[in-house]
Design an enzyme around this catalytic site. Structure first.
Site, PDB file in Angstrom:
ATOM      1  N   SER A  22      38.436  20.376  32.585  1.00  0.00           N
ATOM      2  CA  SER A  22      37.426  20.781  33.559  1.00  0.00           C
ATOM      3  C   SER A  22      37.951  20.589  34.986  1.00  0.00           C
ATOM      4  O   SER A  22      38.786  19.713  35.232  1.00  0.00           O
ATOM      5  CB  SER A  22      36.171  19.929  33.353  1.00  0.00           C
ATOM      6  OG  SER A  22      35.065  20.486  34.018  1.00  0.00           O
ATOM      7  N   PRO A  23      37.481  21.402  35.943  1.00  0.00           N
ATOM      8  CA  PRO A  23      37.875  21.188  37.334  1.00  0.00           C
ATOM      9  C   PRO A  23      37.502  19.782  37.809  1.00  0.00           C
ATOM     10  O   PRO A  23      36.390  19.314  37.569  1.00  0.00           O
ATOM     11  CB  PRO A  23      37.065  22.252  38.093  1.00  0.00           C
ATOM     12  CG  PRO A  23      36.793  23.313  37.075  1.00  0.00           C
ATOM     13  CD  PRO A  23      36.596  22.574  35.785  1.00  0.00           C
ATOM     14  N   ALA A  57      37.780  22.543  42.214  1.00  0.00           N
ATOM     15  CA  ALA A  57      37.085  23.545  43.027  1.00  0.00           C
ATOM     16  C   ALA A  57      37.979  23.909  44.203  1.00  0.00           C
ATOM     17  O   ALA A  57      38.325  23.052  45.023  1.00  0.00           O
ATOM     18  CB  ALA A  57      35.753  22.990  43.519  1.00  0.00           C
ATOM     19  N   GLN A  99      39.179  27.502  39.588  1.00  0.00           N
ATOM     20  CA  GLN A  99      37.763  27.566  39.937  1.00  0.00           C
ATOM     21  C   GLN A  99      37.653  27.862  41.432  1.00  0.00           C
ATOM     22  O   GLN A  99      38.173  27.113  42.267  1.00  0.00           O
ATOM     23  CB  GLN A  99      37.063  26.245  39.624  1.00  0.00           C
ATOM     24  CG  GLN A  99      35.551  26.309  39.851  1.00  0.00           C
ATOM     25  CD  GLN A  99      34.879  24.959  39.704  1.00  0.00           C
ATOM     26  OE1 GLN A  99      35.120  24.054  40.501  1.00  0.00           O
ATOM     27  NE2 GLN A  99      34.039  24.812  38.697  1.00  0.00           N
ATOM     28  N   TYR A 182      26.453  23.649  45.458  1.00  0.00           N
ATOM     29  CA  TYR A 182      27.325  24.379  46.360  1.00  0.00           C
ATOM     30  C   TYR A 182      26.712  25.747  46.678  1.00  0.00           C
ATOM     31  O   TYR A 182      25.619  26.071  46.220  1.00  0.00           O
ATOM     32  CB  TYR A 182      28.734  24.451  45.786  1.00  0.00           C
ATOM     33  CG  TYR A 182      29.335  23.069  45.592  1.00  0.00           C
ATOM     34  CD1 TYR A 182      29.293  22.125  46.617  1.00  0.00           C
ATOM     35  CD2 TYR A 182      29.910  22.687  44.384  1.00  0.00           C
ATOM     36  CE1 TYR A 182      29.807  20.853  46.448  1.00  0.00           C
ATOM     37  CE2 TYR A 182      30.431  21.403  44.201  1.00  0.00           C
ATOM     38  CZ  TYR A 182      30.371  20.494  45.245  1.00  0.00           C
ATOM     39  OH  TYR A 182      30.870  19.224  45.075  1.00  0.00           O
ATOM     40  N   ARG A 230      30.399  28.777  36.366  1.00  0.00           N
ATOM     41  CA  ARG A 230      29.773  27.464  36.152  1.00  0.00           C
ATOM     42  C   ARG A 230      28.415  27.458  36.836  1.00  0.00           C
ATOM     43  O   ARG A 230      28.295  27.825  38.014  1.00  0.00           O
ATOM     44  CB  ARG A 230      30.636  26.330  36.702  1.00  0.00           C
ATOM     45  CG  ARG A 230      29.919  24.976  36.695  1.00  0.00           C
ATOM     46  CD  ARG A 230      30.850  23.801  36.883  1.00  0.00           C
ATOM     47  NE  ARG A 230      31.481  23.444  35.614  1.00  0.00           N
ATOM     48  CZ  ARG A 230      32.213  22.345  35.439  1.00  0.00           C
ATOM     49  NH1 ARG A 230      32.413  21.503  36.446  1.00  0.00           N
ATOM     50  NH2 ARG A 230      32.764  22.078  34.263  1.00  0.00           N
ATOM     51  N   LEU A 301      29.856  13.933  29.664  1.00  0.00           N
ATOM     52  CA  LEU A 301      29.900  12.755  28.801  1.00  0.00           C
ATOM     53  C   LEU A 301      30.218  13.120  27.352  1.00  0.00           C
ATOM     54  O   LEU A 301      29.588  12.637  26.417  1.00  0.00           O
ATOM     55  CB  LEU A 301      28.588  11.961  28.904  1.00  0.00           C
ATOM     56  CG  LEU A 301      28.286  11.378  30.296  1.00  0.00           C
ATOM     57  CD1 LEU A 301      27.004  10.565  30.271  1.00  0.00           C
ATOM     58  CD2 LEU A 301      29.448  10.544  30.821  1.00  0.00           C
ATOM     59  N   ARG A 324      36.423  13.412  32.941  1.00  0.00           N
ATOM     60  CA  ARG A 324      36.807  11.991  32.982  1.00  0.00           C
ATOM     61  C   ARG A 324      37.694  11.593  31.804  1.00  0.00           C
ATOM     62  O   ARG A 324      38.605  10.777  31.950  1.00  0.00           O
ATOM     63  CB  ARG A 324      35.555  11.118  33.021  1.00  0.00           C
ATOM     64  CG  ARG A 324      34.812  11.181  34.342  1.00  0.00           C
ATOM     65  CD  ARG A 324      33.548  10.341  34.305  1.00  0.00           C
ATOM     66  NE  ARG A 324      32.851  10.360  35.578  1.00  0.00           N
ATOM     67  CZ  ARG A 324      31.970  11.296  35.945  1.00  0.00           C
ATOM     68  NH1 ARG A 324      31.704  12.296  35.110  1.00  0.00           N
ATOM     69  NH2 ARG A 324      31.369  11.245  37.110  1.00  0.00           N
TER      70      ARG A 324
END
Length: 354
Positions: A22-23, A57, A99, A182, A230, A301, A324
């Protein structure tokens, strides 16, 4: 066979598995340029054999950065080092993704380890920032300027120019960032969009900017390459953006050329009460996937191989995006394959570690 390691066809690309990096913002750029940190950070994840490695991003305009240290692609000079990173990712058998983003009213902030919050111009920040309306992120934040229609066109053109540069650099997947408070998200949500023109008010109007960006980017992004979006599937507050609206947006953008909806949540307001827990965003991915009939990505998560595989087996998503967990372990796919009893080829340099 574990579904986590089944291939997935998206346009002309065949993803070798369903695990995606993931970004993740690194706050490590100068003037938008990638550097050795990005090469090693993204490259080491590619060594772990995920399907796609996304950049953080990446700002389409300098004023669209979250912080002065954000990655950018608003000028041609950014391409060279990005192309080097792409070549390394390709050599590992992964697909390089970018992204594209504009931070909107969350722009001009300090890096997290410097305390976050708005940064003054004298300290490297900038003014003005921009949004759908002159509504700040929270008390004490910069009050943004509402984009006029010329400004909206300028931002749309910047997404297009960024997509062209990403293609030149060799990226094969693009993701449009319409989540986490954003700019595109700020147009979508009635909390931040108080406009009275054709970009505000009704659902049709609030989604107009997002649809225009998708349409414009898809015209220059090759037909054979995937385009993701996204979204924050809910704002987690009353009178905000809803899961039902997410389904309707997905139905709109799918025929415009979006191939997968990456389903995150939140980020628009600081006071949202979010019920954090393992896989807490997965139900939104399932809802969009089943009700809009579009492939989705689940994120949030998700840290265990069996958990990720179960999400796919249940039909809740088509890919799993991890952030993470890839920071903790760059080689998530290699270790997940071993746990699930799947044979995944290690880099020859690391073969003795199996």
């Amino acid at each position: 066979m574990a579904k986590l390691f089944e291939p997935l066809r998206l346009r002309s690309l065949t993803l070798p598995n369903r695990l995606v990096v993931s970004p993740m913002c690194q706050y490590s750029s100068n003037d938008g340029f990638a550097n050795d940190w990005h090469l090693v950070h993204l490259g080491s994840r590619a060594v772990g054999r995920p399907a796609i490695v996304f950049t953080e991003a990446t700002a389409v305009l300098p004023e669209g950065r979250i912080s002065p240290e954000d990655l950018g692609i608003w000028k041609d000079e950014h391409i060279e080092i990005l192309a080097r990173i792409v070549r390394f990712i390709d050599q590992q058998g992964s697909i390089a993704g970018m992204q594209l983003a504009h931070a909107g009213f969350k722009a001009s902030t300090r890096s997290p380890w410097l305390g976050g919050g708005p940064i003054e111009v004298k300290d490297g920040g900038w003014r003005p920032t921009y949004s759908a309306s002159s509504v700040p992120f929270t008390d004490g934040w910069i009050v943004p300027e509402a984009l006029d229609q010329a400004g909206i066109r300028r931002v749309t053109d910047a997404f297009v120019a960024a997509a062209k540069r990403a293609l030149t650099a060799g990226f094969r997947v693009l993701e449009l960032h319409a989540a986490h408070g954003y700019l595109i998200h700020e147009f979508l949500s009635p909390i931040t969009n108080k406009r009275t023109d054709e970009y505000g008010g009704s659902f049709e109007n609030r989604t107009r900017f997002a649809r225009e960006v998708v349409t414009a980017v898809r015209k220059v992004w090759p037909e054979n390459l995937p385009l993701f979006m996204r979204i924050s599937a809910t704002d987690w507050v009353e009178s905000g953006w809803t899961p039902e609206e997410s389904v309707e947006l997905a139905k709109m953008v799918h025929p415009l050329g979006i191939d997968l909806i990456d389903c995150s949540t939140g980020g628009l307001v600081p006071h949202a009460k979010i019920p954090l827990g393992p896989g807490y965003q997965v139900p939104f991915s399932r809802k969009v996937r089943t009700e809009a009939g579009i492939p989705t990505g689940a994120v949030g998560l998700i840290s265990e191989a069996k958990q990720a595989d179960e999400i796919l087996q249940n039909g809740d998503a088509d890919v799993i995006l991890m952030a993470r967990q890839f920071l903790r372990d760059p080689y998530v796919p290699l270790h997940a394959a071993k746990e699930l009893g799947v044979e995944l080829e290690w880099p020859i340099q690391y073969g003795r570690a199996k």
